[in-house]
Scaffold this motif. Structure first.
Motif, short mmCIF file in Angstrom:
data_model
loop_
_atom_site.label_atom_id
_atom_site.label_comp_id
_atom_site.label_asym_id
_atom_site.label_seq_id
_atom_site.Cartn_x
_atom_site.Cartn_y
_atom_site.Cartn_z
N THR A 47 33.65 42.18 76.89
CA THR A 47 33.47 43.13 75.80
C THR A 47 32.12 42.82 75.16
O THR A 47 31.73 41.66 75.06
CB THR A 47 34.60 42.99 74.76
OG1 THR A 47 34.64 41.65 74.29
CG2 THR A 47 35.94 43.35 75.37
N MET A 48 31.45 43.84 74.77
CA MET A 48 30.11 43.67 74.21
C MET A 48 30.20 43.02 72.83
O MET A 48 31.12 43.31 72.06
CB MET A 48 29.41 45.02 74.08
CG MET A 48 29.16 45.71 75.42
SD MET A 48 28.06 44.77 76.47
CE MET A 48 26.53 45.03 75.63
N PRO A 49 29.26 42.16 72.51
CA PRO A 49 29.24 41.60 71.16
C PRO A 49 28.83 42.66 70.15
O PRO A 49 28.22 43.67 70.50
CB PRO A 49 28.21 40.47 71.25
CG PRO A 49 27.36 40.82 72.42
CD PRO A 49 28.21 41.61 73.36
N ALA A 50 29.20 42.44 68.90
CA ALA A 50 28.87 43.41 67.86
C ALA A 50 28.17 42.70 66.71
O ALA A 50 28.53 41.60 66.32
CB ALA A 50 30.14 44.08 67.35
N LEU A 51 27.14 43.35 66.20
CA LEU A 51 26.40 42.85 65.04
C LEU A 51 26.55 43.88 63.93
O LEU A 51 26.11 45.03 64.08
CB LEU A 51 24.92 42.64 65.39
CG LEU A 51 24.03 42.15 64.25
CD1 LEU A 51 24.45 40.76 63.81
CD2 LEU A 51 22.57 42.15 64.68
N GLU A 52 27.21 43.48 62.85
CA GLU A 52 27.43 44.39 61.72
C GLU A 52 26.53 43.96 60.57
O GLU A 52 26.57 42.81 60.15
CB GLU A 52 28.90 44.36 61.29
CG GLU A 52 29.84 44.89 62.36
CD GLU A 52 31.28 44.79 61.93
OE1 GLU A 52 31.55 44.24 60.84
OE2 GLU A 52 32.14 45.25 62.70
N ILE A 53 25.76 44.91 60.08
CA ILE A 53 24.85 44.64 58.94
C ILE A 53 25.27 45.57 57.81
O ILE A 53 25.25 46.79 57.94
CB ILE A 53 23.38 44.89 59.34
CG1 ILE A 53 22.99 43.97 60.50
CG2 ILE A 53 22.48 44.67 58.15
CD1 ILE A 53 21.62 44.23 61.06
N ASP A 54 25.68 44.97 56.69
CA ASP A 54 26.10 45.72 55.51
C ASP A 54 25.02 45.55 54.45
O ASP A 54 24.89 44.50 53.83
CB ASP A 54 27.45 45.21 55.01
CG ASP A 54 28.00 46.05 53.88
OD1 ASP A 54 27.35 47.08 53.54
OD2 ASP A 54 29.03 45.68 53.32
N PRO A 138 31.24 37.87 68.42
CA PRO A 138 30.84 37.62 69.82
C PRO A 138 31.73 38.38 70.80
O PRO A 138 32.89 38.65 70.52
CB PRO A 138 31.02 36.10 69.98
CG PRO A 138 32.00 35.72 68.93
CD PRO A 138 31.83 36.69 67.80
N GLY A 139 31.13 38.73 71.91
CA GLY A 139 31.90 39.38 72.97
C GLY A 139 32.79 38.37 73.67
O GLY A 139 32.63 37.16 73.52
N GLN A 140 33.72 38.85 74.42
CA GLN A 140 34.63 37.97 75.14
C GLN A 140 34.54 38.27 76.63
O GLN A 140 34.28 39.40 77.04
CB GLN A 140 36.07 38.17 74.67
CG GLN A 140 36.29 37.74 73.24
CD GLN A 140 37.73 37.87 72.83
OE1 GLN A 140 38.53 38.44 73.55
NE2 GLN A 140 38.06 37.34 71.67
N VAL A 141 34.75 37.23 77.39
CA VAL A 141 34.72 37.36 78.85
C VAL A 141 36.11 36.98 79.36
O VAL A 141 36.63 35.92 79.04
CB VAL A 141 33.65 36.43 79.46
CG1 VAL A 141 33.70 36.52 80.97
CG2 VAL A 141 32.28 36.81 78.95
N GLN A 142 36.69 37.87 80.14
CA GLN A 142 37.98 37.58 80.78
C GLN A 142 37.72 37.44 82.27
O GLN A 142 37.14 38.33 82.90
CB GLN A 142 38.98 38.70 80.52
CG GLN A 142 39.40 38.81 79.08
CD GLN A 142 40.37 39.94 78.84
OE1 GLN A 142 40.57 40.78 79.69
NE2 GLN A 142 40.97 39.95 77.66
#
Length: 191
Positions: A47-54, A138-142
């Motif tokens: 799954t792609m990592p995500a960066l949230e900026i508020d 962070p993204g996860q790898v299965q």
């Protein structure tokens, strides 16, 4: 007196053996392995990592808040201003009730109202160095792994054994014998 003597000689038989050694021959053909290899399988999903900026607090500190936040601030500030005005009106009412103390209370109140600072509705948020919230997910790898393997189907061969037996040939070197002889002169005499 001369007594006759009997002499007996004996000879044993003698045998000879002629032998030929036996021979053995062993031959082993090499086996065939018949090996088959299966590859392993590795599958990976991520799954792609995500960066949230508020940055809402930063925009609020710059005077450009969201509509919901601006409406909330106006309501909060208006409530505080009205409570402050009600308290001031009550204080002025108390001062007007005490006219017996002398002085011109109405003129004083009017002068104070002309020159005093009026409370304002604050639309700008509080500035700060941490007004921008950054969250990194962070993204996860299965990983799924199916191991490969090796399959053996060997073909073995029996050993080939040849045996040539030895031989034994007996032969006679000397026959057995008994030799008897008598010596002396009077063999028939009775003594």
């Amino acid at each position: 007196m001369n007594i006759p003597r009997i002499q007996i000689q004996q000879g044993y038989s003698q045998l000879g053996l002629e032998t030929t050694k036996g021979q053995q021959s062993i031959e082993q053909p090499r086996p065939v392995l018949n090996m088959e290899q299966h590859r392993g399988n590795l599958e990976m999903e991520r799954t792609m990592p995500a960066l949230e900026i508020d940055s809402r607090k930063a925009w609020s500190a710059l005077g450009k808040p969201r509509i919901e936040e601006m409406t909330d601030r106006i309501a909060q500030s208006s409530l505080q201003i009205s409570m402050h005005n009600v308290a001031e009106i009550a204080r002025n009412g108390d001062r007007m009730m005490a006219f017996q103390e002398g002085g011109n209370v109405f003129a004083d109140i009017a002068r104070e109202n002309v020159f005093k600072d009026r409370p304002r509705v604050e639309l700008i948020g509080e500035p700060g160095y941490d007004n921008v919230d950054i969250t990194f997910i962070p993204g996860q790898v299965q990983t799924t792994y199916q191991p490969g393997g090796v399959t053996f189907n060997p073909e073995t061969h029996k050993p080939v054994i040849d045996y040539y037996p030895g031989k034994v040939n007996p032969y006679l070197i000397q026959k057995n014998f008994i030799f008897m002889s008598a010596t002396g002169q009077q063999l028939d005499a009775v003594v």
